[in-house]
Design an enzyme around this catalytic site. Sequence first.
Site, mmCIF file in Angstrom:
data_model
loop_
_atom_site.group_PDB
_atom_site.id
_atom_site.type_symbol
_atom_site.label_atom_id
_atom_site.label_comp_id
_atom_site.label_asym_id
_atom_site.label_seq_id
_atom_site.Cartn_x
_atom_site.Cartn_y
_atom_site.Cartn_z
ATOM 1 N N CYS A 89 0.823 -1.223 0.000
ATOM 2 C CA CYS A 89 0.000 0.000 0.000
ATOM 3 C C CYS A 89 0.857 1.273 0.000
ATOM 4 O O CYS A 89 0.428 2.314 -0.488
ATOM 5 C CB CYS A 89 -0.934 0.014 1.194
ATOM 6 N N HIS A 117 -3.848 6.963 0.893
ATOM 7 C CA HIS A 117 -4.045 5.634 0.299
ATOM 8 C C HIS A 117 -5.469 5.198 0.622
ATOM 9 O O HIS A 117 -5.926 5.325 1.762
ATOM 10 C CB HIS A 117 -3.022 4.659 0.872
ATOM 11 N N ASN A 146 -9.974 -0.691 -2.856
ATOM 12 C CA ASN A 146 -8.570 -0.492 -2.471
ATOM 13 C C ASN A 146 -7.693 -1.082 -3.575
ATOM 14 O O ASN A 146 -7.696 -2.298 -3.782
ATOM 15 C CB ASN A 146 -8.347 -1.195 -1.122
HETATM 16 O O1 UT7 Z 1 -4.715 -1.345 2.290
HETATM 17 C C1 UT7 Z 1 -4.146 -2.333 3.109
HETATM 18 C C2 UT7 Z 1 -4.380 -2.067 4.504
HETATM 19 N N1 UT7 Z 1 -5.622 -2.669 4.904
HETATM 20 C C3 UT7 Z 1 -6.427 -2.025 5.695
HETATM 21 O O2 UT7 Z 1 -6.196 -0.901 6.041
HETATM 22 C C4 UT7 Z 1 -7.652 -2.771 6.212
HETATM 23 C C5 UT7 Z 1 -7.934 -2.378 7.635
HETATM 24 N N2 UT7 Z 1 -9.023 -3.149 8.182
HETATM 25 C C6 UT7 Z 1 -10.302 -2.990 7.814
HETATM 26 O O3 UT7 Z 1 -10.571 -2.179 6.958
HETATM 27 C C7 UT7 Z 1 -11.374 -3.778 8.510
HETATM 28 O O4 UT7 Z 1 -10.789 -4.551 9.542
HETATM 29 C C8 UT7 Z 1 -12.174 -4.721 7.557
HETATM 30 C C9 UT7 Z 1 -13.067 -3.885 6.661
HETATM 31 C C10 UT7 Z 1 -11.243 -5.545 6.723
HETATM 32 C C11 UT7 Z 1 -13.052 -5.684 8.326
HETATM 33 O O5 UT7 Z 1 -13.905 -4.961 9.197
HETATM 34 P P1 UT7 Z 1 -14.026 -5.407 10.726
HETATM 35 O O6 UT7 Z 1 -15.000 -4.505 11.336
HETATM 36 O O7 UT7 Z 1 -12.644 -5.433 11.296
HETATM 37 O O8 UT7 Z 1 -14.643 -6.842 10.613
HETATM 38 P P2 UT7 Z 1 -14.118 -8.233 11.194
HETATM 39 O O9 UT7 Z 1 -13.072 -8.802 10.327
HETATM 40 O O10 UT7 Z 1 -13.826 -8.099 12.651
HETATM 41 O O11 UT7 Z 1 -15.414 -9.119 11.051
HETATM 42 C C12 UT7 Z 1 -16.631 -8.803 11.741
HETATM 43 C C13 UT7 Z 1 -17.690 -9.781 11.311
HETATM 44 C C14 UT7 Z 1 -17.256 -11.250 11.427
HETATM 45 O O12 UT7 Z 1 -18.393 -12.004 11.786
HETATM 46 P P3 UT7 Z 1 -18.656 -12.475 13.309
HETATM 47 O O13 UT7 Z 1 -17.436 -13.266 13.692
HETATM 48 O O14 UT7 Z 1 -18.763 -11.190 14.102
HETATM 49 O O15 UT7 Z 1 -19.891 -13.250 13.214
HETATM 50 C C15 UT7 Z 1 -16.854 -11.597 10.021
HETATM 51 O O16 UT7 Z 1 -16.980 -12.979 9.743
HETATM 52 O O17 UT7 Z 1 -18.025 -9.580 9.941
HETATM 53 C C16 UT7 Z 1 -17.840 -10.797 9.205
HETATM 54 N N3 UT7 Z 1 -17.358 -10.475 7.876
HETATM 55 C C17 UT7 Z 1 -18.188 -10.220 6.849
HETATM 56 N N4 UT7 Z 1 -19.526 -10.217 6.740
HETATM 57 C C18 UT7 Z 1 -20.049 -9.898 5.551
HETATM 58 C C19 UT7 Z 1 -16.077 -10.332 7.462
HETATM 59 N N5 UT7 Z 1 -16.047 -9.979 6.174
HETATM 60 C C20 UT7 Z 1 -17.343 -9.908 5.765
HETATM 61 C C21 UT7 Z 1 -17.960 -9.599 4.531
HETATM 62 N N6 UT7 Z 1 -19.310 -9.605 4.466
HETATM 63 N N7 UT7 Z 1 -17.250 -9.280 3.442
#
Ligand code: UT7
Length: 349
Positions: free
Chosen positions: A114, A276, A306
Site C-alpha cells: 500500500c 491511500h 482499495n
Molecule cells: O490497504 C491495506 C491495509 N488494509 C487495511 O487498512 C484494512 C484495515 N481493516 C479494515 O478495513 C477492517 O478490519 C475490515 C473492513 C477488513 C473488516 O472490518 P471489521 O470490522 O474489522 O470486521 P471483522 O473482520 O472483525 O469481522 C466482523 C464480522 C465477522 O463475523 P462475526 O465473527 O462477528 O460473526 C466476520 O466474519 O463480519 C464478518 N465479515 C463479513 N460479513 C459480511 C467479514 N467480512 C465480511 C464480509 N461480508 N465481506
Amino acid sequence: MPTSKIAGIGYYVPQQIVTNNDLKKYMDTSDEWIQERTGIKERRYAHRTEETTTTMGVEAAKIAIERAGLTAQDIDFIVFATLSPDYYFPGCGVLVQRAMQMKEIGALDIRNQCSGFVYALSVADQFIKTGMYKNILVIGSEKHSFGLDLTTRGRNVSVIFGDGAGAVVLQATEKTGQGIISTHLHSDGQSAELLAMYNPGTHANHWVKEEVASFSNAPIGDMFMSNEMIDKAQNFPFMDGQAVFKKAIIKFPEVIMEALTKNNLAASDIDLLVPHQANLRISQYVQQKLGLRDDQVFNNIQQFGNTTAASIPIALCQAWEEGKVKNGDLVCLAAFGSGFTWASALIRW
Ligand code: UT7
C-alpha cells in the site's frame, strides 16, 4: 540542485464494474456490510486474459507521458510499484520497458504494497535530486482480482480490493517553490505476517513458530508451491483487519504530521490530502484527527475499492482532472499497509 515535479499524470481502470451485490454471487456478504465497514460501493476487475498489472500500468503511463509533453523515448528510468506482478520474477518494470519500446533504461520494481507508490516516488525523487535522471516514469498498478479468495472463506479480504493503475512522470526542474518538498518512509517488520501472502515463498516455515502459528491459515511452507497449499487456500492473502486498522489510524496522522513539521507547516496549510484508499473509515478518522475539512481530503474508494500501490496515483489523477489540484497547491500523499510500511510525501503543485 534540481528538484522534481510531477510533469504528467494518468490513470487507467478496467471496464468491468463489480458491485457489492455482484460479489454476493460468490460469497455470503451484503452491500450494507461492505459499505458500512469500508465505504466501498464498487470496484473494477481486469479482463482475465487480456489485461495484466503491466498492461494497465502501460495504459496509465501513456497518458502521463503524453500530458508531460514527452514520448516513451524521453524516459530515463522506470520505477514500478506492485504486489501483484505479472511474474514472480522478473518485475513489471522490464515489461513496461519492452511494451513501450523504450531505450535500454534502468527499471526498478518496488515491493512496498500500500505504501509502494510513495516509496517509488521517493526513490525517483532522489535520483532526480542527485542529477542522475531527468524524466522518471513512476507507476503503481495492481491486478488483485486474479489472486483473491472469492468465497465466503476469504470475504474479509476480497471485498476490499480492486484493480487499476496510475502513473506519473517525475521531471527535474530548476524552478524553486514547485515539486516534491519532502518524502518520509517507515517500516516495522514486527507485524509482517499480519497482512501478507505467505505462499508461494521461500520461508520454509522459518517464522511460523511464534509470529504465525496462531493464524488460521498459517502457511505450509516446506515447498515453494504445493497442492496442499492450494487445497488449504494458503495461496491467498491473509489479513488481520482489526490489527491493521488500529495501527493505520495511528501511523497515518503521525507520518502526515512528520512531513508538515519538517517543513514548518500545519495541517491547515494542506490544500489536498490524498490518502491511500484503504478504507473510507480510516480516511475519515485521519481527517477528523487532523481537523481537515471535507474539501481538503480526496477519497474515491467508494468507486474503485482499495487498489493498493495504484490507489494514490489514481486518486491524485482523478482529483487533478476534477480541478481539485491547482498550481501552487500544497498536496500531501500518505499511505499505510502491509509490512507494516507507511510513508508520506509533500508536494507543491
Ligand atoms: O490497504 C491495506 C491495509 N488494509 C487495511 O487498512 C484494512 C484495515 N481493516 C479494515 O478495513 C477492517 O478490519 C475490515 C473492513 C477488513 C473488516 O472490518 P471489521 O470490522 O474489522 O470486521 P471483522 O473482520 O472483525 O469481522 C466482523 C464480522 C465477522 O463475523 P462475526 O465473527 O462477528 O460473526 C466476520 O466474519 O463480519 C464478518 N465479515 C463479513 N460479513 C459480511 C467479514 N467480512 C465480511 C464480509 N461480508 N465481506
